[in-house]
Design a protein around this motif. Sequence first.
Motif, PDB file in Angstrom:
ATOM      1  N   GLN A 271       0.806  -1.223   0.000  1.00  0.00           N
ATOM      2  CA  GLN A 271       0.000   0.000   0.000  1.00  0.00           C
ATOM      3  C   GLN A 271       0.840   1.275   0.000  1.00  0.00           C
ATOM      4  O   GLN A 271       0.323   2.358  -0.272  1.00  0.00           O
ATOM      5  N   ARG A 274       3.008   3.820  -4.706  1.00  0.00           N
ATOM      6  CA  ARG A 274       2.040   4.494  -5.567  1.00  0.00           C
ATOM      7  C   ARG A 274       2.563   4.444  -7.002  1.00  0.00           C
ATOM      8  O   ARG A 274       3.683   4.902  -7.272  1.00  0.00           O
ATOM      9  N   ARG A 285       4.844   6.432  -0.436  1.00  0.00           N
ATOM     10  CA  ARG A 285       4.211   7.353   0.496  1.00  0.00           C
ATOM     11  C   ARG A 285       4.006   6.593   1.804  1.00  0.00           C
ATOM     12  O   ARG A 285       3.248   5.616   1.860  1.00  0.00           O
ATOM     13  N   ASN A 296       6.936  11.490   0.926  1.00  0.00           N
ATOM     14  CA  ASN A 296       6.686  11.024  -0.433  1.00  0.00           C
ATOM     15  C   ASN A 296       8.025  10.969  -1.142  1.00  0.00           C
ATOM     16  O   ASN A 296       8.653  12.005  -1.363  1.00  0.00           O
TER      17      ASN A 296
END
Length: 424
Positions: A271, A274, A285, A296
């Motif tokens: 997760q 990105r 992130r 980030n």
Amino acid sequence: MATVSFHLKEPGADRPTAIFALLTIDRRTRSKVYTGQSIHPGKWGKAEQRALTRGRGNELNGHLNDTLDGISQRLLLAYGECLAAGTLPTAAQLKEAAAPEKPAEPAPPAPTPGGQFWQRFEEWVSYTRNTGTRGTAQGHATAGRHLREFAESTGYAVDFDTLTPAVGDRFTAYLLNVAGLADNSIHKNLFRLKSFIKWATQRGYTTAPALHGVTWAKREPDVIALSAAELRALEALPLPPGLRLDKARAWFLLACYTGLRYSDLVSIQPQHLRPATDKLPAHLRLTAKKTRAVVNVPLSAPALAIVNRLLAGGLASVKSQPITNPVLNRFLKELGALAGINSPVEVIRYRGGVADVTTYPKYEKLTVHTARRTFVTLNLGKGMSAEFVMKLTGHTSYKSFQRYVNLTPQRVAEEFARFHEMPD
């Protein structure tokens, strides 16, 4: 498999010194536990790891050896109980196991507000650990261990209202001259104890101004980072794929490419990745473990390849776990030697304001944190602003970031050469 061995704290001393037990698990994990016993080094058999009972020994040493045997059995029993529960024994559990067996005593009276120092200290360490900052909690526990050992060696009763400035000065002298800590370590231990006092005061546990006015100068060492050429040498090093050094290099390079701390590297989950879009490159992130800042981090093609390998399980060690920090540090020194990263570096440790300068080949000082420093120094060298690099690394203050900006003599020479043609 676990084993227990016994050692002297100061084997070269000309006075009685403490005996500590070393619990070794699977020949790797080691836990040091003080036994509460002491002996003159001249009456100790190093090979036997027991007190001498003949010749230089005396008749009482047999009783001491019986005590050590009992401690060994209790430590192994504590380990076995934790193993059955699927855990490893904590420092508190081992200390309890090593403590001498005592007959049952009447329950003590309820503690007074001034006598709860160590109870509140353990609460503080647990509170810090439960907030998810396990490394910080371990640092707090280390500061407490030094304070306990100071109290044991001096016979001083530590409490909120007894930690006067004079005692604080004696404690820092103990850390310097007995524990042998460098100035930075003394500063950190003192800072942690003051943080505890502040925490306890905020919760109404004390109003005593403990350690007020006690200070110790902090002297940061030079930043050790890889140059661009050294990083390329490490990247180009031929290694058998999938083996330990190849995996260790991948972890280190990912840290060099992203600037992430080890604690954040090993917490990367699907997760956090990105995918690239029309406007943004692929990036990570996540929330930094240490500062709780959201970062980030854009991923270059090599970095993205390593992240994908990590998420696919290709960087795990035994039992599908990441390589531990100490093991990775050991592998990095081996990698550095193979890659020829052997330029001499001076390591300066200050003790009592006196510089102790030692020169090492650079590979001997490589650690996981070297990668984070490499990320910062190389990106600053490429012209990135400090504010932008701080955003990528998750630093929340320029003061903590500033030590990465310090220019070592090597980096000064490299930067000068970039702008001036050097004569042959």
